[in-house]
Write a protein that holds these residues in place. Structure first.
Motif, PDB file in Angstrom:
ATOM      1  N   UNK A 199       0.141  -7.327  -4.451  1.00  0.00           N
ATOM      2  CA  UNK A 199      -0.577  -6.806  -3.283  1.00  0.00           C
ATOM      3  C   UNK A 199      -0.583  -5.284  -3.330  1.00  0.00           C
ATOM      4  N   UNK A 200      -1.452  -4.675  -2.490  1.00  0.00           N
ATOM      5  CA  UNK A 200      -1.530  -3.224  -2.437  1.00  0.00           C
ATOM      6  C   UNK A 200      -1.868  -2.652  -3.806  1.00  0.00           C
ATOM      7  N   UNK A 250       8.890 -10.387  -1.766  1.00  0.00           N
ATOM      8  CA  UNK A 250       7.704 -11.247  -1.700  1.00  0.00           C
ATOM      9  C   UNK A 250       6.781 -10.928  -0.523  1.00  0.00           C
ATOM     10  N   UNK A 251       6.412  -9.656  -0.356  1.00  0.00           N
ATOM     11  CA  UNK A 251       5.622  -9.205   0.795  1.00  0.00           C
ATOM     12  C   UNK A 251       4.224  -9.808   0.818  1.00  0.00           C
ATOM     13  N   UNK A 252       3.694  -9.955   2.032  1.00  0.00           N
ATOM     14  CA  UNK A 252       2.315 -10.412   2.188  1.00  0.00           C
ATOM     15  C   UNK A 252       1.340  -9.252   1.983  1.00  0.00           C
ATOM     16  N   UNK A 253       1.798  -8.044   2.296  1.00  0.00           N
ATOM     17  CA  UNK A 253       0.955  -6.849   2.149  1.00  0.00           C
ATOM     18  C   UNK A 253       1.879  -5.653   1.940  1.00  0.00           C
ATOM     19  N   UNK A 254       1.411  -4.688   1.167  1.00  0.00           N
ATOM     20  CA  UNK A 254       2.205  -3.498   0.856  1.00  0.00           C
ATOM     21  C   UNK A 254       1.277  -2.367   0.454  1.00  0.00           C
ATOM     22  N   UNK A 255       1.824  -1.160   0.374  1.00  0.00           N
ATOM     23  CA  UNK A 255       1.168  -0.062  -0.314  1.00  0.00           C
ATOM     24  C   UNK A 255       1.785  -0.043  -1.696  1.00  0.00           C
ATOM     25  N   UNK A 256       2.677   0.924  -1.925  1.00  0.00           N
ATOM     26  CA  UNK A 256       3.534   0.909  -3.116  1.00  0.00           C
ATOM     27  C   UNK A 256       4.939   1.146  -2.597  1.00  0.00           C
ATOM     28  N   UNK A 257       5.691   0.076  -2.324  1.00  0.00           N
ATOM     29  CA  UNK A 257       6.947   0.188  -1.588  1.00  0.00           C
ATOM     30  C   UNK A 257       8.043   0.966  -2.311  1.00  0.00           C
TER      31      UNK A 257
END
Length: 370
Positions: A299-300, A274-281
């Protein structure tokens, strides 16, 4: 005998005995272990952070200056033809921008590959930051994008010529992981295993997850939570587990080697990030490669590839109640889990295959070297 072209990779290559984890570390290792090393002579350059949390500003500045000097020496002495430069956000973005400038000066072709979704936010929120990044990154020969959002960002925010931008998705869907996903069987277990993989920081949504998990336990759900990772919130989570007597259902594993991680993923019923911000993890790609029904935030570039209620379930960032309801929905609906598992695996196979992505990278390296 044909002389191989030399490719300098600025990534995560920690010295023996030092364990470093994270997306760039995994991607770097997959890259050097692939057929790319047979086509090109690989020169490894370690730019790993020495600790998490990171040291103070002055220590980071001195380490960055040392790496830049070392990079100049590597470029002059080892004479690479091309440099692939992975970068994160913040000071890492500045440091890698200087490396691009060095490559330009010494006539070495450079590919910059941003991996942190937060870089887009930082650039768009600060005129000064954007000005510096725009001027530095425009000097790269190639801007690699993890998805269409990065391509739009490169064009609109950095004014990079679209002819210099190429989409190469994260390449962490290895054959071993896809093999797990291909044979994944979604069962209605009495007790479901939920997994989380990532840094234990606020921005990863780990606090929302443990509070949501506690509420679900109180409702009577039979579930386990495997937490793989480390960070600033490790001690907080340990105390939370003790205080709420959750020792028998929340397992804090720390960082583990990849084989151990694969075993946990193989037995996971639900993956949550449940990240607040990411790229493509990487963690998400590994999860869907294994056919694990996953809950993530939109996100991301995640929404570029995954679709809500089809290949994942989206939850709102920073919203414990919404996360709880989303997990509960997936627990109670085995048909939805089966559907998401199948579709997510197909997304991973189509978009994030190690072999396919690295073939694209190989073509780009050969193209710019001619």
């Amino acid at each position: 005998m044909i002389n191989k072209k030399k490719v300098l990779i600025v990534g995560s290559f920690p010295p023996k005995g030092k364990k470093v984890f994270g997306g760039i570390n995994r991607s770097s290792q997959i890259l050097v272990d692939s057929f790319i090393s047979k086509e090109f002579k690989i020169i490894e350059f370690d730019s790993s952070q020495i600790s998490n949390p990171p040291p103070n500003f002055w220590v980071r500045l001195s380490l960055a200056c040392f790496r830049v000097i070392k990079f100049i020496a590597y470029t002059i002495l080892k004479k690479p033809n091309i440099a692939i430069i992975f970068c994160s956000d913040g000071w890492s973005a500045f440091e890698k921008g200087i490396m691009i400038l060095i490559c330009k000066t010494l006539k070495v072709k450079s590919l910059i590959f941003p991996r942190a979704g937060n870089l887009i936010l930082q650039t768009n929120n600060s005129k000064l930051f954007r000005l510096i990044i725009k001027n530095l990154y425009n000097k790269a020969d190639v801007f690699l994008c993890q998805g269409t959002k990065w391509k739009v960002f490169a064009e609109q925010s950095l004014n990079i010529d679209l002819k210099k931008t190429y989409i190469i998705q994260n390449w962490t869907a290895t054959n071993k992981l896809l093999k797990i996903g291909k044979t994944k069987i979604i069962k209605d277990h009495k007790k479901l295993n939920i997994s989380f993989v990532g840094w234990l920081e606020k921005e990863k949504g780990i606090e929302e997850l443990i509070y949501a998990f506690k509420s679900l336990i109180q409702k009577g759900y039979l579930i386990n939570l495997e937490i793989i990772g480390d960070g600033n919130l490790t001690n907080f989570i340990k105390k939370f587990i003790e205080k709420n007597k959750l020792n028998n259902c929340i397992f804090l594993r720390g960082w583990i080697d990849h084989n151990s991680l694969m075993k946990i993923l193989k037995n996971s019923d639900i993956f949550v990030l449940p990240s607040w911000k990411e790229g493509m993890p990487n963690a998400l790609i590994e999860s869907i490669s294994c056919g694990i029904p996953s809950i993530v935030t939109p996100v991301g570039v995640i929404p570029d590839f995954l679709e809500d209620a089809k290949s994942c379930l989206f939850c709102s960032p920073k919203d414990k109640n919404n996360l709880e309801k989303t997990i509960e929905k997936l627990i109670n609906d085995i048909n939805l889990r089966k559907k998401i598992s199948k579709n997510a695996f197909l997304v991973a196979k189509k978009n994030f295959s190690t072999t396919d992505a690295l073939k694209k990278l190989s073509n780009i390296l050969n193209k710019i070297n001619n």
